[in-house]
Design a protein around this motif. Structure first.
Motif, PDB file in Angstrom:
ATOM      1  N   SER A  43       1.587 -24.972 -17.022  1.00 42.42           N
ATOM      2  CA  SER A  43       1.883 -25.290 -15.627  1.00 42.42           C
ATOM      3  C   SER A  43       0.583 -25.278 -14.832  1.00 42.42           C
ATOM      4  CB  SER A  43       2.849 -24.271 -15.029  1.00 42.42           C
ATOM      5  OG  SER A  43       4.100 -24.311 -15.671  1.00 42.42           O
ATOM      6  N   VAL A  44       0.465 -26.206 -13.900  1.00 42.77           N
ATOM      7  CA  VAL A  44      -0.720 -26.271 -13.041  1.00 42.77           C
ATOM      8  C   VAL A  44      -0.308 -26.010 -11.603  1.00 42.77           C
ATOM      9  CG1 VAL A  44      -2.661 -27.656 -12.250  1.00 42.77           C
ATOM     10  CG2 VAL A  44      -1.812 -27.938 -14.591  1.00 42.77           C
ATOM     11  N   PHE A 114     -10.931 -31.033 -14.332  1.00 38.30           N
ATOM     12  CA  PHE A 114     -10.746 -31.768 -15.598  1.00 38.30           C
ATOM     13  C   PHE A 114     -11.137 -30.886 -16.781  1.00 38.30           C
ATOM     14  CE2 PHE A 114     -12.634 -34.358 -18.978  1.00 38.30           C
ATOM     15  CZ  PHE A 114     -11.551 -35.164 -19.307  1.00 38.30           C
ATOM     16  N   ASP A 115     -12.301 -30.256 -16.691  1.00 40.92           N
ATOM     17  CA  ASP A 115     -12.758 -29.372 -17.768  1.00 40.92           C
ATOM     18  C   ASP A 115     -11.795 -28.203 -17.961  1.00 40.92           C
ATOM     19  OD1 ASP A 115     -14.978 -30.963 -18.153  1.00 40.92           O
ATOM     20  OD2 ASP A 115     -16.326 -29.676 -16.976  1.00 40.92           O
ATOM     21  N   ALA A 116     -11.255 -27.694 -16.853  1.00 36.07           N
ATOM     22  CA  ALA A 116     -10.336 -26.560 -16.929  1.00 36.07           C
ATOM     23  C   ALA A 116      -9.034 -26.939 -17.626  1.00 36.07           C
ATOM     24  CB  ALA A 116     -10.048 -26.032 -15.529  1.00 36.07           C
ATOM     25  N   ILE A 117      -8.539 -28.129 -17.364  1.00 32.51           N
ATOM     26  CA  ILE A 117      -7.309 -28.584 -18.018  1.00 32.51           C
ATOM     27  C   ILE A 117      -7.518 -28.679 -19.526  1.00 32.51           C
ATOM     28  CG2 ILE A 117      -5.729 -30.535 -18.289  1.00 32.51           C
ATOM     29  CD1 ILE A 117      -6.050 -31.037 -15.275  1.00 32.51           C
ATOM     30  N   LYS A 118      -8.648 -29.222 -19.933  1.00 27.57           N
ATOM     31  CA  LYS A 118      -8.963 -29.314 -21.358  1.00 27.57           C
ATOM     32  C   LYS A 118      -9.051 -27.919 -21.975  1.00 27.57           C
ATOM     33  CE  LYS A 118      -9.325 -33.805 -21.611  1.00 27.57           C
ATOM     34  NZ  LYS A 118      -8.282 -34.578 -22.331  1.00 27.57           N
ATOM     35  N   ALA A 119      -9.742 -27.010 -21.269  1.00 26.58           N
ATOM     36  CA  ALA A 119      -9.888 -25.645 -21.772  1.00 26.58           C
ATOM     37  C   ALA A 119      -8.546 -24.928 -21.820  1.00 26.58           C
ATOM     38  CB  ALA A 119     -10.860 -24.868 -20.891  1.00 26.58           C
ATOM     39  N   ILE A 149      -8.566 -34.533  -6.770  1.00 26.00           N
ATOM     40  CA  ILE A 149      -8.221 -33.453  -7.694  1.00 26.00           C
ATOM     41  C   ILE A 149      -6.783 -33.621  -8.180  1.00 26.00           C
ATOM     42  CG2 ILE A 149      -7.763 -30.974  -7.850  1.00 26.00           C
ATOM     43  CD1 ILE A 149     -10.158 -30.557  -5.949  1.00 26.00           C
ATOM     44  N   ARG A 150      -5.890 -33.908  -7.252  1.00 25.71           N
ATOM     45  CA  ARG A 150      -4.487 -34.084  -7.650  1.00 25.71           C
ATOM     46  C   ARG A 150      -4.344 -35.258  -8.616  1.00 25.71           C
ATOM     47  NH1 ARG A 150       1.233 -34.235  -4.365  1.00 25.71           N
ATOM     48  NH2 ARG A 150       2.435 -34.874  -6.177  1.00 25.71           N
ATOM     49  N   LYS A 151      -5.063 -36.328  -8.365  1.00 24.30           N
ATOM     50  CA  LYS A 151      -4.988 -37.499  -9.237  1.00 24.30           C
ATOM     51  C   LYS A 151      -5.440 -37.167 -10.659  1.00 24.30           C
ATOM     52  CE  LYS A 151      -6.475 -42.339  -9.465  1.00 24.30           C
ATOM     53  NZ  LYS A 151      -7.280 -43.400  -8.788  1.00 24.30           N
ATOM     54  N   ILE A 152      -6.498 -36.383 -10.772  1.00 23.29           N
ATOM     55  CA  ILE A 152      -7.004 -35.969 -12.086  1.00 23.29           C
ATOM     56  C   ILE A 152      -5.955 -35.127 -12.807  1.00 23.29           C
ATOM     57  CG2 ILE A 152      -8.655 -34.443 -13.242  1.00 23.29           C
ATOM     58  CD1 ILE A 152      -9.913 -37.065 -12.538  1.00 23.29           C
ATOM     59  N   ILE A 153      -5.342 -34.193 -12.085  1.00 26.79           N
ATOM     60  CA  ILE A 153      -4.333 -33.326 -12.689  1.00 26.79           C
ATOM     61  C   ILE A 153      -3.161 -34.147 -13.213  1.00 26.79           C
ATOM     62  CG2 ILE A 153      -2.640 -31.514 -12.224  1.00 26.79           C
ATOM     63  CD1 ILE A 153      -4.633 -30.367 -10.167  1.00 26.79           C
ATOM     64  N   THR A 154      -2.661 -35.068 -12.382  1.00 23.16           N
ATOM     65  CA  THR A 154      -1.512 -35.890 -12.768  1.00 23.16           C
ATOM     66  C   THR A 154      -1.857 -36.817 -13.924  1.00 23.16           C
ATOM     67  OG1 THR A 154      -0.723 -35.826 -10.485  1.00 23.16           O
ATOM     68  CG2 THR A 154       0.229 -37.509 -11.908  1.00 23.16           C
ATOM     69  N   ARG A 155      -3.078 -37.296 -13.954  1.00 19.15           N
ATOM     70  CA  ARG A 155      -3.510 -38.176 -15.046  1.00 19.15           C
ATOM     71  C   ARG A 155      -3.499 -37.438 -16.384  1.00 19.15           C
ATOM     72  NH1 ARG A 155      -9.593 -39.923 -15.000  1.00 19.15           N
ATOM     73  NH2 ARG A 155      -9.730 -37.974 -16.184  1.00 19.15           N
ATOM     74  N   GLU A 156      -3.891 -36.175 -16.351  1.00 19.32           N
ATOM     75  CA  GLU A 156      -3.987 -35.400 -17.587  1.00 19.32           C
ATOM     76  C   GLU A 156      -2.657 -34.775 -18.006  1.00 19.32           C
ATOM     77  OE1 GLU A 156      -6.769 -35.333 -19.504  1.00 19.32           O
ATOM     78  OE2 GLU A 156      -7.443 -36.827 -18.030  1.00 19.32           O
ATOM     79  N   ILE A 157      -1.814 -34.460 -17.016  1.00 20.99           N
ATOM     80  CA  ILE A 157      -0.495 -33.883 -17.292  1.00 20.99           C
ATOM     81  C   ILE A 157       0.497 -34.605 -16.390  1.00 20.99           C
ATOM     82  CG2 ILE A 157       0.913 -31.789 -17.336  1.00 20.99           C
ATOM     83  CD1 ILE A 157      -1.671 -30.165 -17.518  1.00 20.99           C
ATOM     84  N   ASN A 158       1.372 -35.379 -16.969  1.00 16.23           N
ATOM     85  CA  ASN A 158       2.191 -36.320 -16.212  1.00 16.23           C
ATOM     86  C   ASN A 158       2.961 -35.707 -15.043  1.00 16.23           C
ATOM     87  OD1 ASN A 158       1.470 -38.574 -17.699  1.00 16.23           O
ATOM     88  ND2 ASN A 158       3.088 -38.276 -19.214  1.00 16.23           N
ATOM     89  N   ASP A 159       3.576 -34.562 -15.259  1.00 16.95           N
ATOM     90  CA  ASP A 159       4.430 -33.988 -14.213  1.00 16.95           C
ATOM     91  C   ASP A 159       3.713 -32.936 -13.379  1.00 16.95           C
ATOM     92  OD1 ASP A 159       4.241 -32.280 -16.322  1.00 16.95           O
ATOM     93  OD2 ASP A 159       6.315 -31.579 -16.238  1.00 16.95           O
ATOM     94  N   ALA A 160       2.413 -32.864 -13.508  1.00 15.78           N
ATOM     95  CA  ALA A 160       1.634 -31.867 -12.757  1.00 15.78           C
ATOM     96  C   ALA A 160       0.976 -32.509 -11.526  1.00 15.78           C
ATOM     97  CB  ALA A 160       0.566 -31.254 -13.672  1.00 15.78           C
ATOM     98  N   PRO A 161       0.567 -31.708 -10.536  1.00 21.12           N
ATOM     99  CA  PRO A 161       0.731 -30.256 -10.451  1.00 21.12           C
ATOM    100  C   PRO A 161       2.189 -29.856 -10.226  1.00 21.12           C
ATOM    101  CG  PRO A 161      -0.231 -31.090  -8.424  1.00 21.12           C
ATOM    102  CD  PRO A 161      -0.187 -32.244  -9.367  1.00 21.12           C
TER     103      PRO A 161
END
Length: 245
Positions: A43-44, A114-119, A149-161
């Motif tokens: 969860s983000v 972005f780096d944090a999501i990968k980590a 920032i929100r766009k990056i989060i959603t791109r990496e995790i579809n239903d996030a934040p």
């Protein structure tokens, strides 16, 4: 609220107070004020708000509560514009005993996220909590940065934040409502509010206006400086405290 007051006839002050209490409770009494935490996967939580409202402290307290629930939590020092914000996030991460992702001051916040999501994915983190910059909410560049920032989060995790939590200072009155409106519009919808700097009573009466005008639930209240002084919001108890002051 005004419409009901206009249509209902009251005979005395006791009836008026009872009616006000009923209306106010209906405005703030959401069925679920829990944070949106997924049962599976990461969860983000994106935490926003202007400087000085207690964002990073609130993040630390949320992280502490989640760790006590058995969650694996990671903090992201996304406010790269203030070295002090990064240091404060680090202090809280050490205090709670959780990892943190950070970068040098003035780094691209979206790149840090972005780096944090990968980590977080690699380390099987349950909840990733992202701190953000909080310069004056009237600054166009800040809002654009938050959208990025929100766009990056959603791109990496579809239903996030999964949670976009706005932190508001409960003592600021109408300015808090203006902040809520601005961030709500910029972020495409805030999912909850954390109200800080209360003292166990209900100085944050502005919550009534926020719930009434924006239909955003208050989820957390900060009632002190201690790590455990962050509680889940209870609408009926909050209104009761207002009338008992």
């Amino acid at each position: 609220m005004q419409e009901k007051l206009d249509t209902v006839k009251v005979k005395n002050m006791d009836e008026l107070l009872a009616l006000l209490k009923e209306i106010m409770t209906s405005l703030v009494n959401y069925d679920n004020t829990a944070l949106n935490i997924e049962r599976e996967g990461m969860s983000v939580m994106l935490v926003v708000g202007v400087n000085g409202v207690g964002k990073t402290t609130t993040i630390g307290k949320i992280a502490s509560n989640l760790v006590k629930e058995g969650k694996k939590v990671m903090i992201v020092a996304g406010d790269t514009f203030r070295a002090g914000a990064i240091e404060q996030a680090e202090i809280w991460a050490r205090r709670v005993g959780i990892p943190i992702v950070k970068a040098q001051p003035n780094s691209d916040p979206a790149a840090v996220v972005f780096d944090a999501i990968k980590a977080g994915k690699a380390r099987h983190i349950d909840v990733l909590i992202v701190d953000t910059a909080g310069r004056l909410h009237t600054k166009y560049n800040l809002m654009e940065e938050l959208k990025k920032i929100r766009k990056i989060i959603t791109r990496e995790i579809n239903d996030a934040p999964h949670e976009i939590l706005q932190v508001l200072d409960g003592t600021t009155g109408q300015n808090a409502l203006m902040q809520a409106k601005t961030f709500n519009e910029a972020m495409g919808g805030i999912t909850g509010v954390a109200l800080t700097k209360l003292d166990g009573t209900a100085k944050g009466g502005i919550v009534i206006s926020i719930c009434d005008e924006l239909r955003i639930p208050v989820k957390l209240i900060g009632i002190g400086e201690a790590i455990d002084d962050l509680k889940q919001f209870n609408g009926p108890d909050f209104v009761k405290a207002i009338f008992e002051q």
